[in-house]
Design a protein around this motif. Structure first.
Motif, PDB file in Angstrom:
ATOM      1  N   SER A 104       0.558  -1.205  -0.399  1.00 56.64           N
ATOM      2  CA  SER A 104      -0.129   0.057  -0.230  1.00 56.64           C
ATOM      3  C   SER A 104       1.140   1.236  -0.039  1.00 56.64           C
ATOM      4  N   TRP A 105       0.215   1.970  -0.838  1.00 59.74           N
ATOM      5  CA  TRP A 105       1.077   3.665  -0.915  1.00 59.74           C
ATOM      6  C   TRP A 105       0.173   4.272  -0.392  1.00 59.74           C
ATOM      7  N   GLY A 106       0.353   5.130   0.584  1.00 61.99           N
ATOM      8  CA  GLY A 106      -0.922   7.118   0.441  1.00 61.99           C
ATOM      9  C   GLY A 106       0.221   8.151   1.114  1.00 61.99           C
ATOM     10  N   ASN A 107       0.215   8.789   0.923  1.00 62.43           N
ATOM     11  CA  ASN A 107       0.293  10.237   1.781  1.00 62.43           C
ATOM     12  C   ASN A 107       2.345  10.313   1.334  1.00 62.43           C
ATOM     13  N   GLY A 108       2.310   9.724   0.842  1.00 59.81           N
ATOM     14  CA  GLY A 108       4.369  10.046   0.237  1.00 59.81           C
ATOM     15  C   GLY A 108       5.000   8.678   1.410  1.00 59.81           C
ATOM     16  N   GLU A 109       4.038   7.274   2.579  1.00 57.79           N
ATOM     17  CA  GLU A 109       4.861   6.307   2.724  1.00 57.79           C
ATOM     18  C   GLU A 109       4.059   5.166   2.152  1.00 57.79           C
ATOM     19  N   GLY A 110       5.090   3.966   2.239  1.00 53.65           N
ATOM     20  CA  GLY A 110       4.900   2.999   1.938  1.00 53.65           C
ATOM     21  C   GLY A 110       4.406   1.617   3.060  1.00 53.65           C
ATOM     22  N   PHE A 111       4.372   0.830   2.625  1.00 53.80           N
ATOM     23  CA  PHE A 111       3.250   0.028   4.409  1.00 53.80           C
ATOM     24  C   PHE A 111       3.234  -1.257   3.485  1.00 53.80           C
ATOM     25  N   GLY A 112       3.971  -2.830   3.532  1.00 56.91           N
ATOM     26  CA  GLY A 112       3.697  -3.703   3.046  1.00 56.91           C
ATOM     27  C   GLY A 112       4.190  -4.850   4.059  1.00 56.91           C
ATOM     28  N   PHE A 113       3.279  -6.264   3.227  1.00 57.75           N
ATOM     29  CA  PHE A 113       3.484  -8.020   4.164  1.00 57.75           C
ATOM     30  C   PHE A 113       3.633  -8.388   3.469  1.00 57.75           C
ATOM     31  N   GLY A 114       4.282  -9.277   4.233  1.00 54.25           N
ATOM     32  CA  GLY A 114       4.657 -10.908   2.985  1.00 54.25           C
ATOM     33  C   GLY A 114       3.850 -12.221   4.814  1.00 54.25           C
ATOM     34  N   MET A 115       2.495 -12.775   4.418  1.00 55.17           N
ATOM     35  CA  MET A 115       2.930 -13.700   5.115  1.00 55.17           C
ATOM     36  C   MET A 115       2.498 -15.235   4.572  1.00 55.17           C
ATOM     37  N   SER A 116       2.790 -16.086   5.425  1.00 52.24           N
ATOM     38  CA  SER A 116       2.572 -17.961   4.917  1.00 52.24           C
ATOM     39  C   SER A 116       1.088 -17.579   5.251  1.00 52.24           C
ATOM     40  N   SER A 117       0.113 -18.436   4.734  1.00 49.57           N
ATOM     41  CA  SER A 117      -1.422 -18.915   5.463  1.00 49.57           C
ATOM     42  C   SER A 117      -1.412 -20.258   5.938  1.00 49.57           C
ATOM     43  N   GLU A 118       0.111 -20.393   5.699  1.00 51.15           N
ATOM     44  CA  GLU A 118       0.080 -22.327   5.959  1.00 51.15           C
ATOM     45  C   GLU A 118      -0.592 -22.327   7.424  1.00 51.15           C
ATOM     46  N   GLU A 119      -1.375 -23.156   8.366  1.00 55.76           N
ATOM     47  CA  GLU A 119      -1.845 -22.899   9.443  1.00 55.76           C
ATOM     48  C   GLU A 119      -0.178 -23.449  10.604  1.00 55.76           C
ATOM     49  N   GLY A 120       0.251 -23.076  11.935  1.00 54.26           N
ATOM     50  CA  GLY A 120       1.475 -23.251  12.223  1.00 54.26           C
ATOM     51  C   GLY A 120       2.589 -22.161  11.796  1.00 54.26           C
ATOM     52  N   SER A 121       2.040 -21.714  10.625  1.00 56.84           N
ATOM     53  CA  SER A 121       4.143 -21.802   9.989  1.00 56.84           C
ATOM     54  C   SER A 121       4.263 -20.223  10.462  1.00 56.84           C
ATOM     55  N   GLN A 122       4.921 -19.587  10.549  1.00 60.69           N
ATOM     56  CA  GLN A 122       5.848 -18.128  11.139  1.00 60.69           C
ATOM     57  C   GLN A 122       6.723 -17.674  10.209  1.00 60.69           C
ATOM     58  N   GLN A 123       6.801 -17.817   8.967  1.00 58.22           N
ATOM     59  CA  GLN A 123       7.101 -17.053   7.270  1.00 58.22           C
ATOM     60  C   GLN A 123       6.123 -16.106   7.435  1.00 58.22           C
ATOM     61  N   MET A 124       7.274 -14.848   7.451  1.00 57.40           N
ATOM     62  CA  MET A 124       6.827 -13.903   7.401  1.00 57.40           C
ATOM     63  C   MET A 124       7.422 -12.324   6.830  1.00 57.40           C
ATOM     64  N   ASP A 125       7.459 -11.133   6.214  1.00 57.64           N
ATOM     65  CA  ASP A 125       8.335 -10.754   6.107  1.00 57.64           C
ATOM     66  C   ASP A 125       7.582  -8.999   5.901  1.00 57.64           C
ATOM     67  N   PHE A 126       8.213  -8.334   7.337  1.00 56.65           N
ATOM     68  CA  PHE A 126       7.426  -6.955   7.362  1.00 56.65           C
ATOM     69  C   PHE A 126       8.459  -5.999   7.003  1.00 56.65           C
TER      70      PHE A 126
END
Length: 239
Positions: A104-126
């Motif tokens: 997402s992007w708004g007011n000159g700032e960006g935000f994003g994330f990626g994460m696993s949808s697998e139950e019990g997984s802790q894979q993510m990128d914030f």
């Protein structure tokens, strides 16, 4: 000697097979210009205006994802320029069979994330690398999961007259058009108008379009908030 040669051949073939299995994929969804939708509500009269062409900064021309090795990049392009305004926001979503990404992007700032949808997984990128340059914004994430099945990419841009107010007037452009939560109209449909209190009345020609819901815009918003909350809980537990 024969065993040694056979081992060399086996290792070489295995290396070739593994290299061919490296994650590599891409997809682009293109969108014509001049197909922004305008929602207006005055008194008890609402209307949709199709094919609005005077909003180039939210007129999305392309969204895409590219996977190369261990990284995936989401990109959104507009006909005009990526705006740094609190009234204009951009979103891109990427779903696979086992992961979700958002930019997402708004007011000159960006935000994003990626994460696993697998139950019990802790894979993510914030902490994706987010850039905005000219007519494009992009975010690069670590690859989470696989890209073998169930891959879909979609997004939208929107502009408000009042920050976050979807009850009076706003503009949106969705890619692909069938992802539009307000009916999935394409750029050939004509706008409608009518009295919000009389479901049987309508204005000019076209399919009936009820007033849009109020609150935060776009589909997947509740799911995104929930995903962030879950991720924060997981992060706290890991500390």
């Amino acid at each position: 000697m024969k065993l040694w040669k056979s081992s060399i051949i086996f290792v070489s073939v295995a290396a070739m097979l593994l290299s061919s299995m490296a994650v590599s994929a891409d997809k682009t969804e293109s969108d014509p210009t001049g197909d922004v939708w305008h929602w207006n509500y005055t008194g008890s009269i609402y209307s949709w205006d199709a094919n609005v062409g005077n909003r180039p900064n939210i007129d999305v021309t392309e969204i895409s994802y590219t996977v190369s090795g261990t990284q995936v990049t989401l990109t959104l392009k507009v006909a005009g320029t990526i705006a740094n305004s609190e009234l204009i926001h951009y979103y891109v979503y990427l779903n696979t069979s086992d992961s979700t990404y958002m930019l997402s992007w708004g007011n000159g700032e960006g935000f994003g994330f990626g994460m696993s949808s697998e139950e019990g997984s802790q894979q993510m990128d914030f902490e994706p690398e987010i850039t905005a340059d000219g007519n494009a914004i992009s975010a690069t994430f670590d690859v989470i999961g696989t890209f073998s099945t169930g891959v879909e990419v979609y997004g939208f841009a929107q502009e408000f007259t009042t920050v976050g107010d979807m009850t009076t007037e706003f503009w949106q452009d969705w890619v692909p058009n069938e992802g539009d939560p307000f009916g999935g109209q394409d750029s050939g449909d004509s706008g409608d108008s009518g009295d919000s209190g009389d479901s049987g009345d309508s204005g000019d020609s076209g399919d009936s379009n009820p007033p849009p819901p109020t609150g935060t815009p776009g589909f997947e918003t509740i799911a995104v908030i929930g995903a962030i909350a879950v991720a924060l809980i997981i992060l706290r537990k890991r500390k």
